[in-house]
Design a protein around this motif. Structure first.
Motif, PDB file in Angstrom:
ATOM      1  N   VAL A 181       0.840  -1.197   0.000  1.00  0.00           N
ATOM      2  CA  VAL A 181       0.000   0.000   0.000  1.00  0.00           C
ATOM      3  C   VAL A 181       0.878   1.252   0.000  1.00  0.00           C
ATOM      4  CG1 VAL A 181      -1.748   1.302   1.298  1.00  0.00           C
ATOM      5  CG2 VAL A 181      -1.908  -1.199   1.129  1.00  0.00           C
ATOM      6  N   ILE A 182       1.967   1.193   0.763  1.00  0.00           N
ATOM      7  CA  ILE A 182       2.929   2.298   0.783  1.00  0.00           C
ATOM      8  C   ILE A 182       4.330   1.738   0.554  1.00  0.00           C
ATOM      9  CG2 ILE A 182       1.516   3.719   2.326  1.00  0.00           C
ATOM     10  CD1 ILE A 182       3.429   2.955   4.628  1.00  0.00           C
ATOM     11  N   ASP A 183       5.233   2.604   0.136  1.00  0.00           N
ATOM     12  CA  ASP A 183       6.620   2.190  -0.056  1.00  0.00           C
ATOM     13  C   ASP A 183       7.292   1.985   1.294  1.00  0.00           C
ATOM     14  OD1 ASP A 183       6.437   2.319  -2.839  1.00  0.00           O
ATOM     15  OD2 ASP A 183       7.010   4.454  -2.878  1.00  0.00           O
ATOM     16  N   PRO A 184       8.241   1.057   1.347  1.00  0.00           N
ATOM     17  CA  PRO A 184       8.985   0.870   2.594  1.00  0.00           C
ATOM     18  C   PRO A 184       9.741   2.142   2.978  1.00  0.00           C
ATOM     19  CG  PRO A 184       9.404  -0.930   1.058  1.00  0.00           C
ATOM     20  CD  PRO A 184       8.630   0.122   0.313  1.00  0.00           C
ATOM     21  N   ALA A 185      10.110   2.225   4.237  1.00  0.00           N
ATOM     22  CA  ALA A 185      10.851   3.381   4.738  1.00  0.00           C
ATOM     23  C   ALA A 185      12.130   3.546   3.921  1.00  0.00           C
ATOM     24  CB  ALA A 185      11.185   3.206   6.211  1.00  0.00           C
ATOM     25  N   ARG A 186      12.505   4.810   3.722  1.00  0.00           N
ATOM     26  CA  ARG A 186      13.743   5.100   2.982  1.00  0.00           C
ATOM     27  C   ARG A 186      14.942   4.892   3.850  1.00  0.00           C
ATOM     28  NH1 ARG A 186      11.965  10.865   1.080  1.00  0.00           N
ATOM     29  NH2 ARG A 186       9.808  10.363   1.364  1.00  0.00           N
TER      30      ARG A 186
END
Length: 186
Positions: A181-186
């Motif tokens: 749903v969202i990108d993993p943490a940078r």
């Protein structure tokens, strides 16, 4: 339990916002209706507003003076404004902490059901909803549709920083990452 119609909730939402605006009380729409304004599904039972804790008594007086049915429930962190079975919560403390003016200052003025009013940011919507999760209340069911709908409007790095101390909230963010749903943490 009798649930009010969405039209009834919408009406008391508008009347409350207009009274707070006319009384020059700082406030912002929050919760499910704030998410709805930004693209999430419409909530089914009530609406919520934030007022700074130091303005809560004045907000209550303004609402009473506008002829609204204001009631103090057992909880000491909000008042309720009723119209029949429909109501809105006017909240002065969130998760035990006083509402500060910064969250209201970050709000954007948006049209809501033909009334312009401050609406908290998508990042603040997600953060406040996640910080309410505890071992006694950890229901992700209503969080998923809002997170999906708001995902492109949310500063997820800010959410991660803010909710990190809350294991239930941090786990939800990890779940969103694992589900794509969202990108993993940078």
């Amino acid at each position: 339990m009798v649930f009010p119609t969405q039209e009834a909730v919408r009406d008391v939402l508008k009347r409350t916002a207009v009274a707070l605006k006319q009384g020059d009380v700082p406030f912002a729409l929050c919760g499910g209706y704030a998410a709805w304004v930004r693209g999430a599904p419409e909530p089914e039972h009530d609406a919520d507003f934030l007022v700074p804790e130091h303005e809560a008594d004045r907000a209550t007086k303004v609402l009473v003076d506008a002829g609204l049915d204001v009631r103090q429930p057992a909880e000491d962190w909000l008042v309720k404004v009723y119209e029949g079975e429909a109501f809105v919560d006017v909240i002065r403390r969130v998760c035990g902490s006083p509402v500060e003016t910064d969250v209201i200052e970050r709000a954007e003025v948006l049209p809501v059901l033909s009334v312009t009013m401050p609406v908290i940011t998508a990042t603040d919507i997600v953060t406040t909803r996640l910080m309410a999760l505890t071992e006694k209340y950890c229901d992700y069911t209503r969080l998923f549709p809002a997170a999906r709908a708001l995902r492109e409007q949310v500063d997820w790095d800010e959410v991660r920083r803010t909710v990190a101390p809350n294991d239930f909230a941090a786990t939800f963010v990890t779940l969103l990452e694992r589900m794509g749903v969202i990108d993993p943490a940078r």
